[in-house]
Design a protein around this motif. Sequence first.
Motif, PDB file in Angstrom:
ATOM      1  N   UNK A 105      -2.156 -10.309 -32.719  1.00  0.00           N
ATOM      2  CA  UNK A 105      -2.983 -10.338 -31.520  1.00  0.00           C
ATOM      3  C   UNK A 105      -2.314 -11.103 -30.402  1.00  0.00           C
ATOM      4  N   UNK A 106      -2.619 -10.723 -29.166  1.00  0.00           N
ATOM      5  CA  UNK A 106      -2.057 -11.359 -27.980  1.00  0.00           C
ATOM      6  C   UNK A 106      -3.126 -12.205 -27.291  1.00  0.00           C
ATOM      7  N   UNK A 107      -2.704 -13.375 -26.781  1.00  0.00           N
ATOM      8  CA  UNK A 107      -3.688 -14.230 -26.116  1.00  0.00           C
ATOM      9  C   UNK A 107      -3.923 -13.829 -24.661  1.00  0.00           C
ATOM     10  N   UNK A 108      -3.211 -12.810 -24.171  1.00  0.00           N
ATOM     11  CA  UNK A 108      -3.536 -12.292 -22.839  1.00  0.00           C
ATOM     12  C   UNK A 108      -4.591 -11.189 -22.903  1.00  0.00           C
ATOM     13  N   UNK A 109      -5.135 -10.977 -24.121  1.00  0.00           N
ATOM     14  CA  UNK A 109      -6.251 -10.065 -24.314  1.00  0.00           C
ATOM     15  C   UNK A 109      -7.245 -10.737 -25.255  1.00  0.00           C
ATOM     16  N   UNK A 110      -7.953 -11.709 -24.705  1.00  0.00           N
ATOM     17  CA  UNK A 110      -8.792 -12.610 -25.503  1.00  0.00           C
ATOM     18  C   UNK A 110     -10.268 -12.349 -25.244  1.00  0.00           C
ATOM     19  N   UNK A 111     -11.049 -12.537 -26.277  1.00  0.00           N
ATOM     20  CA  UNK A 111     -12.511 -12.533 -26.164  1.00  0.00           C
ATOM     21  C   UNK A 111     -13.035 -13.748 -26.901  1.00  0.00           C
ATOM     22  N   UNK A 112     -13.954 -14.476 -26.289  1.00  0.00           N
ATOM     23  CA  UNK A 112     -14.498 -15.707 -26.872  1.00  0.00           C
ATOM     24  C   UNK A 112     -16.016 -15.607 -26.924  1.00  0.00           C
ATOM     25  N   UNK A 113     -16.563 -15.781 -28.125  1.00  0.00           N
ATOM     26  CA  UNK A 113     -18.013 -15.754 -28.347  1.00  0.00           C
ATOM     27  C   UNK A 113     -18.385 -17.064 -29.026  1.00  0.00           C
ATOM     28  N   UNK A 114     -19.390 -17.750 -28.500  1.00  0.00           N
ATOM     29  CA  UNK A 114     -19.722 -19.072 -29.024  1.00  0.00           C
ATOM     30  C   UNK A 114     -21.182 -19.239 -29.362  1.00  0.00           C
ATOM     31  N   UNK A 115     -21.429 -20.084 -30.358  1.00  0.00           N
ATOM     32  CA  UNK A 115     -22.779 -20.497 -30.714  1.00  0.00           C
ATOM     33  C   UNK A 115     -22.916 -21.995 -30.594  1.00  0.00           C
ATOM     34  N   UNK A 116     -23.972 -22.538 -31.177  1.00  0.00           N
ATOM     35  CA  UNK A 116     -24.203 -23.977 -31.057  1.00  0.00           C
ATOM     36  C   UNK A 116     -23.152 -24.790 -31.784  1.00  0.00           C
ATOM     37  N   UNK A 117     -22.663 -24.292 -32.934  1.00  0.00           N
ATOM     38  CA  UNK A 117     -21.672 -25.040 -33.705  1.00  0.00           C
ATOM     39  C   UNK A 117     -20.547 -24.148 -34.222  1.00  0.00           C
ATOM     40  N   UNK A 118     -20.234 -23.088 -33.498  1.00  0.00           N
ATOM     41  CA  UNK A 118     -19.135 -22.207 -33.895  1.00  0.00           C
ATOM     42  C   UNK A 118     -18.617 -21.463 -32.675  1.00  0.00           C
ATOM     43  N   UNK A 119     -17.376 -21.002 -32.800  1.00  0.00           N
ATOM     44  CA  UNK A 119     -16.744 -20.170 -31.774  1.00  0.00           C
ATOM     45  C   UNK A 119     -15.944 -19.083 -32.482  1.00  0.00           C
ATOM     46  N   UNK A 120     -16.132 -17.851 -32.046  1.00  0.00           N
ATOM     47  CA  UNK A 120     -15.359 -16.734 -32.575  1.00  0.00           C
ATOM     48  C   UNK A 120     -14.369 -16.278 -31.510  1.00  0.00           C
ATOM     49  N   UNK A 121     -13.094 -16.399 -31.849  1.00  0.00           N
ATOM     50  CA  UNK A 121     -12.010 -16.059 -30.941  1.00  0.00           C
ATOM     51  C   UNK A 121     -11.372 -14.758 -31.403  1.00  0.00           C
ATOM     52  N   UNK A 122     -11.222 -13.801 -30.485  1.00  0.00           N
ATOM     53  CA  UNK A 122     -10.672 -12.489 -30.816  1.00  0.00           C
ATOM     54  C   UNK A 122      -9.430 -12.251 -29.964  1.00  0.00           C
ATOM     55  N   UNK A 123      -8.314 -11.983 -30.650  1.00  0.00           N
ATOM     56  CA  UNK A 123      -7.070 -11.583 -29.994  1.00  0.00           C
ATOM     57  C   UNK A 123      -6.839 -10.096 -30.268  1.00  0.00           C
ATOM     58  N   UNK A 124      -6.659  -9.312 -29.219  1.00  0.00           N
ATOM     59  CA  UNK A 124      -6.470  -7.871 -29.362  1.00  0.00           C
ATOM     60  C   UNK A 124      -5.030  -7.481 -28.998  1.00  0.00           C
ATOM     61  N   UNK A 125      -4.793  -6.159 -29.077  1.00  0.00           N
ATOM     62  CA  UNK A 125      -3.540  -5.538 -28.616  1.00  0.00           C
ATOM     63  C   UNK A 125      -2.317  -6.057 -29.367  1.00  0.00           C
TER      64      UNK A 125
END
Length: 278
Positions: A105-125
Motif C-alpha cells: 500500500x502507498x501512503x499517498x492513497x490513505x483512508x483513516x477511520x477512527x473510533x473512541x479508542x481505535x483507528x483503522x488506517x487503509x493504504x491503497x494502490x
Amino acid sequence: MKLCRIPRQGCVLLWALLTQLALCRSGVFAGDGTKACKLSTETRSERDVLNRLEPLAHKNFTKEIKDKEESYTYVFQLCGDAGGVPGAGVIQRNSKAMEKTTVIGLYNSTQAIGGSDWVMLIYRNGDVYDTHCKKEARKAIIMISCSENKDVGELEVILEDRDRENDCFYLFELDSSAVCPPVQSRLSAGSIILIIGFCLVAVYLIGGFLYQRLIVGAKGMEQFPNYAFWVEVGNLTADGCDFVCRSRNREEAPAYRGVTTDALEEEPEERDDHLLPM
C-alpha cells in the motif's frame, strides 16, 4: 593550522546547517509526520483522525512471518517510506530473495477511520496481484487499538485475504496508547480545594511546630503555632455556642439564704412578762 577561518558565529551556523542536513538525510524530518499522508478524499474528520497517530510517525514496524518453507518480512511506516521504499506505507519482502520487494500500500492513497479508542488506517494502490483478485492492486488495512500499558506494541500480521474476486486486503494489528481517549479527571473542584486546604494546614502546623521548638525553644503546648491566639479563638467559640445553643435563663435568680441556727436559738427569756398583771 586553523580548521575554520570564518568568524565564530558563521562557523556555528555552518555546523547547525550540516547537522540539519544529516538529520533530513537520515529520515528524522522526512515526511513531516502525518501531513505526508495524502488522503483519498481530503476531509477535516479524516485529517483529525490521522493527526491522532502523530506519535507513531517516523517509526518502522517490522514483523517476520514464516510460512512453510518461505519466510516474509513485513514493514509498516506511518506516512513514511517503509523500508526505504519511496511512497510505500507497507511492504513485503521475501527473506530468501531480499531483492524482491512487494508494495502492499502507498501512503499517498490513505483512508483513516477512527473510533473512541481505535483507528483503522487503509493504504491503497499497492502492487497488483499476479493471478488473484482479478489482478487488482493490493491494499493494506492497519487496525490500531488502544493500549494504555504500552506506547507502541509490536506489529501483528493477521491475514492476507485474497480468496475472493475483488477487494482483497492484508490485515495488520498494532497496539498503542496514542489512540486512547484522554483520561478525565475524577476529582471535582470541591475535592481539589479540600486537598489544597489540607496541604496548607499541614504545612502550617509542621512548619510552626518546628519554628516554635527549634527557633523559639518552646516546650509542651507552647510548641503549637500561635497557641495563645487559638486558645482565645476556642474560648470565644465556646462562649458563642453557650450563648446561642443553651436554653437556661441567663438572669441570676436571687440566692436563697437559709436561717442560721444561732437565730433560732436566741429566744427571749421572758417573752410574755408584759402580759402579766402587776
